[in-house]
Design an enzyme around this catalytic site. Sequence first.
Site, PDB file in Angstrom:
ATOM      1  CD  GLU A 164    -122.896 -51.510   2.680  1.00 58.26           C
ATOM      2  OE1 GLU A 164    -122.947 -51.308   3.920  1.00 58.26           O
ATOM      3  OE2 GLU A 164    -121.765 -51.815   2.086  1.00 58.26           O
ATOM      4  NE  ARG A 184    -118.368 -44.617   8.493  1.00 59.92           N
ATOM      5  CZ  ARG A 184    -117.767 -45.595   6.877  1.00 59.92           C
ATOM      6  NH1 ARG A 184    -117.019 -46.618   7.666  1.00 59.92           N
ATOM      7  NH2 ARG A 184    -119.103 -46.896   6.761  1.00 59.92           N
ATOM      8  CB  SER A 200    -111.433 -48.397   1.043  1.00 63.12           C
ATOM      9  OG  SER A 200    -112.010 -49.125   2.536  1.00 63.12           O
ATOM     10  NE  ARG A 219    -118.716 -49.359  11.053  1.00 65.92           N
ATOM     11  CZ  ARG A 219    -117.181 -49.348  10.863  1.00 65.92           C
ATOM     12  NH1 ARG A 219    -115.925 -48.162  10.307  1.00 65.92           N
ATOM     13  NH2 ARG A 219    -116.247 -50.674  10.311  1.00 65.92           N
ATOM     14  CG  HIS A 220    -122.615 -49.379   7.795  1.00 69.24           C
ATOM     15  ND1 HIS A 220    -122.482 -49.237   8.744  1.00 69.24           N
ATOM     16  CD2 HIS A 220    -122.208 -50.167   6.716  1.00 69.24           C
ATOM     17  CE1 HIS A 220    -121.019 -50.648   8.608  1.00 69.24           C
ATOM     18  NE2 HIS A 220    -120.986 -50.105   7.458  1.00 69.24           N
ATOM     19  NE  ARG A 279    -120.544 -48.456  -1.825  1.00 68.28           N
ATOM     20  CZ  ARG A 279    -119.632 -48.575  -0.943  1.00 68.28           C
ATOM     21  NH1 ARG A 279    -119.737 -48.894  -0.129  1.00 68.28           N
ATOM     22  NH2 ARG A 279    -118.602 -47.134  -1.674  1.00 68.28           N
ATOM     23  CD  GLU A 337    -113.033 -47.068   5.739  1.00 69.57           C
ATOM     24  OE1 GLU A 337    -113.304 -46.870   4.881  1.00 69.57           O
ATOM     25  OE2 GLU A 337    -114.340 -48.511   5.838  1.00 69.57           O
TER      26      GLU A 337
END
Length: 573
Positions: free
Chosen positions: A347, A547, A499, A353-354, A345, A496
């Site tokens: 991001e 996670r 998903s 948490r990323h 990812r 979360e």
Amino acid sequence: YQRRVRGFIRSLVGAATCNNHALTHPPRYTPQTIHSASNPPRYTPTILSVRTMTENGGEAPALSKSAAKKLAAKQAKEAKKAETQARLKAEAEARDADDYSKERYGKLPTCNSSEKTGRKWTEVEDLCKEQVNDEVLIRARVHLTRLTGKQCFVKLRHRYFSVQAVFAVDDKISKQMLKYIGGCPKESIVDVRGKLVTAATPVESCSQKNLEIQGTTFHVVSEAVPQLPLQIDDAARPLAEDGPVVNQDTRLNNRILDLRTPANQAIFRIGHGVAELFREYLTSIGFTEFHSPKIISAASEGGANVFQVSYFKGNAYLAQSPQLYKQMAICADIEKVFTVGAVFRAEDSNTHRHLCEFVGLDIEMAFKEHYHEALDVIGNMFLNMFKGLQTRYATEIETVYKQYPNEPFKFIEPALRLEWPEAIAMLKDAGVEIGDFDDLSTPQEKFLGKLVKAKYDTDFYILDKFPLSIRPFYTMPCPHDPRYSNSYDIFMRGEEIMSGAQRIHDPVLLEERAKVHEIDLETIRSYIDSFKFGANPHAGGGVGAERVLMLYLGLDNIRKTSMFPRDPKRITP
């Protein structure tokens, strides 16, 4: 003496000057005394020579006074060094001659698999009272040594287990051996042989509190450097204790050492359990593991958060998800699939948490009439995982909590399931301003988790029926209200972790939804075409293993649960 040396040097310099300029320049210095065999000087210069011979036999220029001093000092220093080395060598030879333990300790030759001795090692964690009075051989790291008089105490560590070995001077162990053991650098790997005995008093600093080893041999297998960039005791210190703090960057820059702490050893054992239990449960109910490609032709979830790489004469992307390939496997009649692999990812999120690369645990399955068939499987899979971690990894969980105290993870059976309107109502009742179809921010997720924990006493729940507008293009709209979708998220401790959704398996509807998301249909043509030959309704989801591990243990940063984390600021080690 020094004045006489300087006078002698000046006399030679003055004589040379007179020879060159005798007619017009009288010498500035004339020796007062003529030395001869019958009248020698009262000193004899032996340290230096004012003039030296060049390589071709000529006379070199005279040394200056400062150069002469430096040369004299250098010669004296070298002579003293040689004398010291000779003395130390003689002392060492004398010690070796008197050392009756020299075969019992020392550094072993480098292991190059040259022989098989048949020796049997016992793991530190396997030492038990049934072995008391038996001779044992263990291999471990030197965590700490303490030399006191005629005894040396050594704390030996293997993973997150430790035991104390005691060496005492006697007819087998010499003072030289004791000194060698006391000077062994921390983190060196050693083989220790000795008699296992019951400790006179509990050794509180070791995991083996009631046992210790009366050492008889001590051999270094691999010696560590004396100066370590961080101390294991500092990196392993519980948060509640005072002492030096090792910051996150120092830990990650020296990750090999950091990973040796008992808590980190335990964390990654539990992390192994997360993937193991995921595979185990799904395999037991008929799922098939497969491996999806990580180099793809288009962004798998749309958007710009994707790593572009050169691919021969064109470009490609690192997979954001195995989503499309899980679905294609379903269309190929492999009706229940899962995969464990890297997910990327792009991001620019420097949060707790990323990560830019993580281990994805993904699942997909065909169902007969309702996507809750898949959601039930996912919920049960997590419950099975949590129970397995509790029973199989109790020691590891306790080890982690010693350094990072936290409340044990709570869950209820069956898993709590809420729908989106219920969650929004709980937030609004608690005073949160949020629209009915707004996505949840991270603070709102955490607050909702607290509300759920207070009301239902669980850290784990499923949130169903997300708004369609905030889900990927392949998500099936809700048949009862097109504003919602057949999609869900799963939460642990208010954050979360997964998903998922029912996927669109109708190619016409899939093209319509792709256009809404402004995705070039040609870049996903093979994906769309895979549904033209008949496709079962299906659903699934994906979760990051790091996670899950972070939240199950209640840790504050995902970098603690990624062995070699990758984020926007770190691509090493």
